[in-house]
Design a protein around this motif. Structure first.
Motif, PDB file in Angstrom:
ATOM      1  N   TYR A 101       4.056  19.147  52.827  1.00 41.03           N
ATOM      2  CA  TYR A 101       3.299  19.221  53.924  1.00 41.03           C
ATOM      3  C   TYR A 101       4.205  20.017  55.116  1.00 41.03           C
ATOM      4  N   ARG A 102       3.721  20.766  55.897  1.00 37.10           N
ATOM      5  CA  ARG A 102       4.437  21.729  57.086  1.00 37.10           C
ATOM      6  C   ARG A 102       4.023  21.191  58.265  1.00 37.10           C
ATOM      7  N   THR A 103       2.756  20.977  58.495  1.00 40.88           N
ATOM      8  CA  THR A 103       2.310  20.685  59.824  1.00 40.88           C
ATOM      9  C   THR A 103       0.876  19.809  59.831  1.00 40.88           C
ATOM     10  N   PRO A 104       0.704  18.714  60.701  1.00 41.62           N
ATOM     11  CA  PRO A 104      -0.672  18.081  60.228  1.00 41.62           C
ATOM     12  C   PRO A 104      -1.743  19.083  60.682  1.00 41.62           C
ATOM     13  N   ILE A 105      -2.830  18.747  59.950  1.00 40.49           N
ATOM     14  CA  ILE A 105      -4.099  19.167  60.432  1.00 40.49           C
ATOM     15  C   ILE A 105      -4.676  18.112  61.353  1.00 40.49           C
ATOM     16  N   GLU A 106      -4.991  18.510  62.694  1.00 38.59           N
ATOM     17  CA  GLU A 106      -5.543  17.545  63.839  1.00 38.59           C
ATOM     18  C   GLU A 106      -6.917  18.054  64.138  1.00 38.59           C
ATOM     19  N   GLY A 107      -7.648  17.138  64.095  1.00 40.38           N
ATOM     20  CA  GLY A 107      -9.368  17.331  64.254  1.00 40.38           C
ATOM     21  C   GLY A 107      -9.848  17.854  63.113  1.00 40.38           C
ATOM     22  N   THR A 108     -11.297  18.137  63.532  1.00 45.17           N
ATOM     23  CA  THR A 108     -11.873  18.945  62.601  1.00 45.17           C
ATOM     24  C   THR A 108     -12.168  20.299  62.477  1.00 45.17           C
ATOM     25  N   GLY A 109     -12.651  20.968  61.664  1.00 49.29           N
ATOM     26  CA  GLY A 109     -12.604  22.475  61.569  1.00 49.29           C
ATOM     27  C   GLY A 109     -12.680  23.082  60.234  1.00 49.29           C
ATOM     28  N   THR A 110     -12.184  23.928  59.877  1.00 48.32           N
ATOM     29  CA  THR A 110     -11.959  24.378  58.489  1.00 48.32           C
ATOM     30  C   THR A 110     -10.892  24.606  57.764  1.00 48.32           C
ATOM     31  N   VAL A 111     -10.398  24.270  56.697  1.00 49.93           N
ATOM     32  CA  VAL A 111      -9.333  24.513  56.147  1.00 49.93           C
ATOM     33  C   VAL A 111      -9.358  25.542  54.965  1.00 49.93           C
ATOM     34  N   ALA A 112      -8.566  26.517  54.841  1.00 44.61           N
ATOM     35  CA  ALA A 112      -8.662  27.428  53.958  1.00 44.61           C
ATOM     36  C   ALA A 112      -7.592  27.114  52.526  1.00 44.61           C
ATOM     37  N   VAL A 113      -8.086  27.216  51.599  1.00 46.74           N
ATOM     38  CA  VAL A 113      -7.062  27.037  50.290  1.00 46.74           C
ATOM     39  C   VAL A 113      -6.973  28.483  49.455  1.00 46.74           C
ATOM     40  N   ALA A 114      -5.755  29.015  49.371  1.00 44.31           N
ATOM     41  CA  ALA A 114      -5.830  29.931  48.761  1.00 44.31           C
ATOM     42  C   ALA A 114      -4.765  29.649  47.468  1.00 44.31           C
ATOM     43  N   MET A 115      -5.279  29.773  46.173  1.00 46.38           N
ATOM     44  CA  MET A 115      -4.895  29.450  44.777  1.00 46.38           C
ATOM     45  C   MET A 115      -4.482  30.703  44.143  1.00 46.38           C
ATOM     46  N   GLU A 116      -3.298  30.511  43.134  1.00 50.04           N
ATOM     47  CA  GLU A 116      -3.217  31.531  42.034  1.00 50.04           C
ATOM     48  C   GLU A 116      -2.624  30.875  41.025  1.00 50.04           C
ATOM     49  N   PRO A 117      -2.493  31.558  39.746  1.00 54.29           N
ATOM     50  CA  PRO A 117      -1.935  30.897  38.533  1.00 54.29           C
ATOM     51  C   PRO A 117      -0.581  31.033  38.597  1.00 54.29           C
TER      52      PRO A 117
END
Length: 135
Positions: free
Chosen positions: A66-82
């Motif tokens: 964890y680097r920094t907290p997500i505060e409040g609502t909105g959209t989180v993007a997840v980038a994933m790779e093998p």
């Protein structure tokens, strides 16, 4: 299964819901794992053309930084790779961003299991072709 339609990093977006927040207004730490899971499931279903529940894959290891907290609502993007691909397992790496800022990174190791014995089973060749293409 077509590898032409899958680009890496594979990305998904997820709504940060009010229920994801803890008492101080941050997304609870375990919810980050759920965002990664949602991305992983969408990826597996898109690549393999099957419901994730029917694939016989279990998560053997998960780690998140964890680097920094997500505060409040909105959209989180997840980038994933093998990442590393083994005989019966494969690694996926994740980068989660919120409002353009990296909020967490992580990885998971999935193992293919035989549904009758519960023992690990060989990674299907078709899966390997997709995962090795980017690893």
């Amino acid at each position: 299964m077509s590898t032409d339609s899958i680009a890496f990093p594979y990305e998904t977006e997820h709504e940060v819901r009010f229920r994801d927040l803890d008492a101080v207004g941050h997304v609870n730490n375990v919810v980050y794992a759920t965002y990664c899971e949602q991305c992983r499931v969408r990826f597996l279903e898109a690549v393999l053309g099957e419901r994730a529940a029917d694939l016989g894959v279990v998560v053997a290891h998960l780690e998140l930084d964890y680097r920094t907290p997500i505060e409040g609502t909105g959209t989180v993007a997840v980038a994933m790779e093998p990442g590393d691909v083994g005989d019966s397992s494969f690694e996926l790496t994740y980068e989660l961003t919120f409002e353009g800022e990296v909020v967490a990174t992580g990885s998971s190791v999935q193992v293919v299991v035989d549904p009758e014995t519960g023992a690990s089973a060989p990674l299907p060749d078709g899966w390997r072709a997709v995962l090795d293409a980017e690893a």
